[in-house]
Design a protein around this motif. Structure first.
Motif, PDB file in Angstrom:
ATOM      1  N   TYR A   1       4.742  -0.370  -8.350  1.00  0.00           N
ATOM      2  CA  TYR A   1       5.316   0.668  -7.481  1.00  0.00           C
ATOM      3  C   TYR A   1       4.218   1.329  -6.652  1.00  0.00           C
ATOM      4  O   TYR A   1       3.138   1.655  -7.193  1.00  0.00           O
ATOM      5  N   TYR A   2       4.514   1.569  -5.355  1.00  0.00           N
ATOM      6  CA  TYR A   2       3.558   2.265  -4.476  1.00  0.00           C
ATOM      7  C   TYR A   2       4.255   3.489  -3.877  1.00  0.00           C
ATOM      8  O   TYR A   2       5.431   3.460  -3.539  1.00  0.00           O
ATOM      9  N   PRO A   3       3.547   4.635  -3.709  1.00  0.00           N
ATOM     10  CA  PRO A   3       4.163   5.887  -3.273  1.00  0.00           C
ATOM     11  C   PRO A   3       4.291   6.030  -1.757  1.00  0.00           C
ATOM     12  O   PRO A   3       5.101   6.819  -1.278  1.00  0.00           O
ATOM     13  N   ASN A   4       3.492   5.319  -0.998  1.00  0.00           N
ATOM     14  CA  ASN A   4       3.542   5.437   0.471  1.00  0.00           C
ATOM     15  C   ASN A   4       3.059   4.124   1.087  1.00  0.00           C
ATOM     16  O   ASN A   4       2.477   3.270   0.406  1.00  0.00           O
ATOM     17  N   ASP A   5       3.295   3.993   2.408  1.00  0.00           N
ATOM     18  CA  ASP A   5       2.969   2.733   3.084  1.00  0.00           C
ATOM     19  C   ASP A   5       1.476   2.445   3.110  1.00  0.00           C
ATOM     20  O   ASP A   5       1.068   1.280   3.217  1.00  0.00           O
TER      21      ASP A   5
ATOM     22  N   ASN B   1       3.270   9.862  -7.785  1.00  0.00           N
ATOM     23  CA  ASN B   1       2.049  10.528  -7.354  1.00  0.00           C
ATOM     24  C   ASN B   1       1.533   9.857  -6.077  1.00  0.00           C
ATOM     25  O   ASN B   1       1.413   8.632  -6.016  1.00  0.00           O
ATOM     26  N   LYS B   2       1.257  10.647  -5.037  1.00  0.00           N
ATOM     27  CA  LYS B   2       0.943  10.096  -3.721  1.00  0.00           C
ATOM     28  C   LYS B   2      -0.322   9.253  -3.697  1.00  0.00           C
ATOM     29  O   LYS B   2      -0.474   8.393  -2.852  1.00  0.00           O
ATOM     30  N   GLY B   3      -1.230   9.436  -4.625  1.00  0.00           N
ATOM     31  CA  GLY B   3      -2.456   8.658  -4.616  1.00  0.00           C
ATOM     32  C   GLY B   3      -2.555   7.673  -5.753  1.00  0.00           C
ATOM     33  O   GLY B   3      -3.671   7.283  -6.136  1.00  0.00           O
ATOM     34  N   GLU B   4      -1.399   7.252  -6.316  1.00  0.00           N
ATOM     35  CA  GLU B   4      -1.417   6.441  -7.525  1.00  0.00           C
ATOM     36  C   GLU B   4      -0.445   5.271  -7.402  1.00  0.00           C
ATOM     37  O   GLU B   4       0.676   5.395  -6.910  1.00  0.00           O
ATOM     38  N   VAL B   5      -0.881   4.096  -7.903  1.00  0.00           N
ATOM     39  CA  VAL B   5      -0.030   2.918  -7.998  1.00  0.00           C
ATOM     40  C   VAL B   5       0.319   2.726  -9.465  1.00  0.00           C
ATOM     41  O   VAL B   5      -0.560   2.792 -10.350  1.00  0.00           O
TER      42      VAL B   5
ATOM     43  N   LYS C   1       8.893   6.649  -3.874  1.00  0.00           N
ATOM     44  CA  LYS C   1       8.528   7.844  -3.123  1.00  0.00           C
ATOM     45  C   LYS C   1       8.311   9.066  -4.019  1.00  0.00           C
ATOM     46  O   LYS C   1       7.621  10.004  -3.621  1.00  0.00           O
ATOM     47  N   ASP C   2       8.894   9.051  -5.192  1.00  0.00           N
ATOM     48  CA  ASP C   2       8.778  10.228  -6.072  1.00  0.00           C
ATOM     49  C   ASP C   2       7.506  10.203  -6.913  1.00  0.00           C
ATOM     50  O   ASP C   2       7.261  11.133  -7.703  1.00  0.00           O
TER      51      ASP C   2
END
Length: 206
Positions: A163-167, A192-196, A189-190
């Motif tokens: 899972y990735y949080p942003n493009d 952590n923005k800096g975490e895979v 999208k839900d």
């Protein structure tokens, strides 16, 4: 001539032998010139009339010279051809060109850079002890420096996925999935923005 030598005959009698003509008055000068005048006037008039009737155009010539036709140039022919339809040859109105507009900047494309310094959280949902730690080590051996292993809790997916949080981290998630032979790469999208996040299920083989 000796008259006694040749006796007189009927040819020697002249007086009263022939009728005398009546005296004619002299003819006026214009009578013998009349035919010439008729010819001089009638012939040019007939010739001009014939030319007028046989002429293809009766448009009078312009002042200062004879009538002239407009000059046809190659540019004129090309202009006519450009607005003729090939089927009927009829004229049609050229399409109006849209006014030039300023070129809009293209939308920003997501980064295709693989960021191996991204934090990777590995969730063990298989019940196998030490599986998450082994995956973190494999990722570290392939250049991913920040890996954390945990047990999976509350995840609905029954198959392994990354899972990735942003493009911006999509390319990084795809590289992690390739390294671990995981087929599913999903947008989360839900998270952590800096975490895979790597979710391990029973279909995963290290």
């Amino acid at each position: 001539m000796n008259e006694e030598q040749y006796p007189a005959d009927e040819f020697d009698v002249t007086e009263g032998a022939h009728p005398r003509g009546v005296h004619r008055a002299p003819e006026p000068w214009w009578r013998w010139m009349l035919p010439f005048l008729v010819v001089l006037i009638a012939v040019p008039a007939l010739a001009w009339g014939a030319m007028y009737l046989l002429s293809p155009s009766t448009v009078p010539p312009q002042a200062g010279g004879t009538a002239s036709t407009p000059e046809v140039t190659a540019e004129t022919v090309e202009a006519v051809k450009s607005v003729e339809t090939p089927e009927t040859g009829t004229m049609e109105k050229p399409e109006a060109q849209a006014p030039a507009t300023e070129e809009q900047p293209a939308p920003a494309q997501p980064s295709a850079e693989v960021k191996k310094d991204t934090k990777v959280r590995v969730l063990n949902g298989t019940g196998k002890r030490g599986l998450a730690a082994n995956v973190v080590k494999k990722l570290s051996d392939n250049g991913f420096k920040q890996g954390v292993g945990e047990n999976a809790k509350g995840w609905a997916s029954r198959t392994s996925a990354v899972y990735y949080p942003n493009d911006d981290l999509k390319a990084t998630a795809e590289e992690i999935a390739k390294t671990l032979n995981i087929n599913a790469v999903k947008d989360y999208k839900d998270g952590n923005k800096g975490e895979v996040v790597v979710l391990l299920r029973n279909d995963f083989n290290l």
